[in-house]
Design an enzyme around this catalytic site. Structure first.
Site, PDB file in Angstrom:
ATOM      1  N   ASP A  95      11.710  20.442  26.071  1.00  0.00           N
ATOM      2  CA  ASP A  95      10.259  20.532  26.279  1.00  0.00           C
ATOM      3  C   ASP A  95       9.583  20.377  24.922  1.00  0.00           C
ATOM      4  OD1 ASP A  95       8.487  22.316  28.705  1.00  0.00           O
ATOM      5  OD2 ASP A  95       7.558  21.607  26.861  1.00  0.00           O
ATOM      6  N   ALA A 145      10.258  14.891  39.729  1.00  0.00           N
ATOM      7  CA  ALA A 145       9.077  15.609  40.222  1.00  0.00           C
ATOM      8  C   ALA A 145       7.918  14.639  40.362  1.00  0.00           C
ATOM      9  CB  ALA A 145       8.700  16.720  39.253  1.00  0.00           C
ATOM     10  N   PHE A 192       5.517  25.639  33.968  1.00  0.00           N
ATOM     11  CA  PHE A 192       5.428  26.638  35.029  1.00  0.00           C
ATOM     12  C   PHE A 192       6.582  26.494  36.035  1.00  0.00           C
ATOM     13  CE2 PHE A 192       3.294  26.710  39.351  1.00  0.00           C
ATOM     14  CZ  PHE A 192       3.606  28.039  39.614  1.00  0.00           C
ATOM     15  N   TYR A 250      -3.379   9.339  37.296  1.00  0.00           N
ATOM     16  CA  TYR A 250      -2.245  10.247  37.494  1.00  0.00           C
ATOM     17  C   TYR A 250      -1.462   9.830  38.739  1.00  0.00           C
ATOM     18  CZ  TYR A 250       0.467  14.484  38.232  1.00  0.00           C
ATOM     19  OH  TYR A 250       1.502  15.372  38.431  1.00  0.00           O
ATOM     20  N   LYS A 296       2.434   8.515  38.690  1.00  0.00           N
ATOM     21  CA  LYS A 296       3.502   9.149  39.469  1.00  0.00           C
ATOM     22  C   LYS A 296       4.086   8.157  40.490  1.00  0.00           C
ATOM     23  CE  LYS A 296       4.264  13.135  37.787  1.00  0.00           C
ATOM     24  NZ  LYS A 296       5.599  13.496  37.305  1.00  0.00           N
ATOM     25  N   THR A 312       2.720   9.612  28.764  1.00  0.00           N
ATOM     26  CA  THR A 312       3.761  10.632  28.962  1.00  0.00           C
ATOM     27  C   THR A 312       4.491  10.379  30.270  1.00  0.00           C
ATOM     28  OG1 THR A 312       2.330  12.215  27.879  1.00  0.00           O
ATOM     29  CG2 THR A 312       4.182  13.128  29.092  1.00  0.00           C
ATOM     30  N   GLY A 346       3.681  22.979  28.203  1.00  0.00           N
ATOM     31  CA  GLY A 346       4.546  24.129  28.466  1.00  0.00           C
ATOM     32  C   GLY A 346       4.400  25.160  27.357  1.00  0.00           C
TER      33      GLY A 346
END
Ligand code: UDP
Length: 332
Positions: A31, A117, A11, A149, A153, A95, A36
């Site tokens: 990707d 990100a 996105f 998560y 991150k 991932t 995605g």
């Protein structure tokens, strides 16, 4: 500039690819289509300066070549969405951690700037709003998958900052708050596309918990402007930035606004968190960014308000639903 966007079919990545091409940059997207969608970039295929590879960023050979051929990397590839995190934590952890490890390692090999990100999720359930980049983080126990998560991150951020300090690799960390806009899917849990879809189908809007938790929703267009602004700013290197709006709304109020703006006949149903996600699920009550740092660095602030974004998402979702209906008819 020659930009490499990991997760460019996602996105945010696809909107970023569009904006970079529009200003004359060359763009390569990598990707693996795990979350995605190729259709997000289909309209860019064939444009001068655009190319793509459907491949995982864990493919060392491909990544080595793509990184060596670019000037900077926008690393957006990640497993995202609270529903996905809760249902498949192994995939999320692997991932996010292995992917960022590969990007930084190969980025360092060729000394390419990396824009990473990250997420407002790293603040966890801290109640010290607005969240300042240097504030303490408050996370729940490891037995609650959701927090994996935030930890993955945070680990990505630690690693990026370590590369910056140890090897002088230019990195910029971007903590995205709730970003919304056309093309976002509700498949992995995101609330706005789910509410808009439910409203347009006149189905009940599923508000989790008591609906009094708040979020600040930011247009993907504003977010992309922030990302490009940070990439262009040498003074941003080595720093962490919040990117988000400060227009705070409760999830119940969001549901009501969506129904009104979509002209829907839907009602609202309240669904307990345990039923929506997992036993003992923990949510954050408020999530508001302090954006003084990015304002000072590049003069950025959001320009599009919540109603403006919702109207755009509603128009986009209407088209998608029409396309889906046509495809269904064709199959019959
Ligand atoms: N939410 C909801 N109904 C849904 C999906 C999400 O009420 O169908 C809630 C969710 O529990 C959270 C908020 O909306 O409090 C934002 O959820 P999202 O997954 O979009 O982002 P988060 O801020 O949790 O990362």
């Amino acid at each position: 500039m020659r930009a490499l966007i990991t997760g460019g079919c996602g996105f945010i990545g696809s909107h970023l690819a569009e904006a970079l091409l529009a200003r004359g940059d060359e763009v390569t997207v990598i990707d693996d289509l795990s979350t995605g969608q190729f259709e997000n970039i289909a309209h860019l295929v064939g444009r001068p300066g655009f190319r793509f590879a459907i491949e995982t960023i864990l493919n060392e050979t491909v990544m080595d070549r793509l990184v060596s051929e670019c000037d900077l990397i926008y690393h957006l590839a990640a497993a995202v969405g609270v529903e996905l995190i809760v249902s498949d934590p192994v995939r999320v952890i692997e991932t996010n951690i292995k992917g960022t490890d590969a990007v930084l390692r190969i980025g360092a090999r060729y000394r390419k700037k990396v824009l990473l990100a990250s997420s407002s999720e790293v603040y966890g359930k801290s109640e010290e709003v607005p969240f300042h980049e240097d504030a303490d983080r408050v996370l729940g126990p490891t037995t609650r998958s959701r927090w994996s998560y935030a930890c993955s991150k945070a680990m990505d951020e630690f690693l990026a900052l370590a590369y910056f300090r140890r090897y002088a690799l230019p990195v910029v960390i971007m903590r995205f708050f709730n970003t919304i806009g056309p093309r976002q899917t509700g498949r992995y849990g995101m609330v706005v596309p789910r509410f808009v879809r439910q409203a347009l189908l006149n189905q009940p809007l599923t508000v989790y918990g008591d609906g009094q938790q708040t979020r600040c929703f930011t247009s993907v267009k504003d977010v992309v402007r922030a990302v490009i602004g940070l990439a262009d700013a040498p003074q941003a290197v080595g720093q962490v930035f919040n990117i988000g709006s400060q227009e705070e709304v409760t999830i119940e109020a969001l549901a009501r606004r969506t129904i009104a703006l979509a002209g829907s006949r839907s009602e609202i149903v309240f669904v307990p968190y345990d039923q929506a996600y997992e036993q003992g699920f923990e949510d954050m009550r408020r999530r508001v960014p302090d954006i003084s740092r990015i304002k000072r660095a590049i003069g950025w602030e959001p320009q599009i308000n919540l109603d403006g974004i919702l109207l755009e998402v509603i128009a986009d979702m209407r088209q998608r639903l029409e396309r889906e209906a046509l495809q269904k008819e064709e199959r019959l």
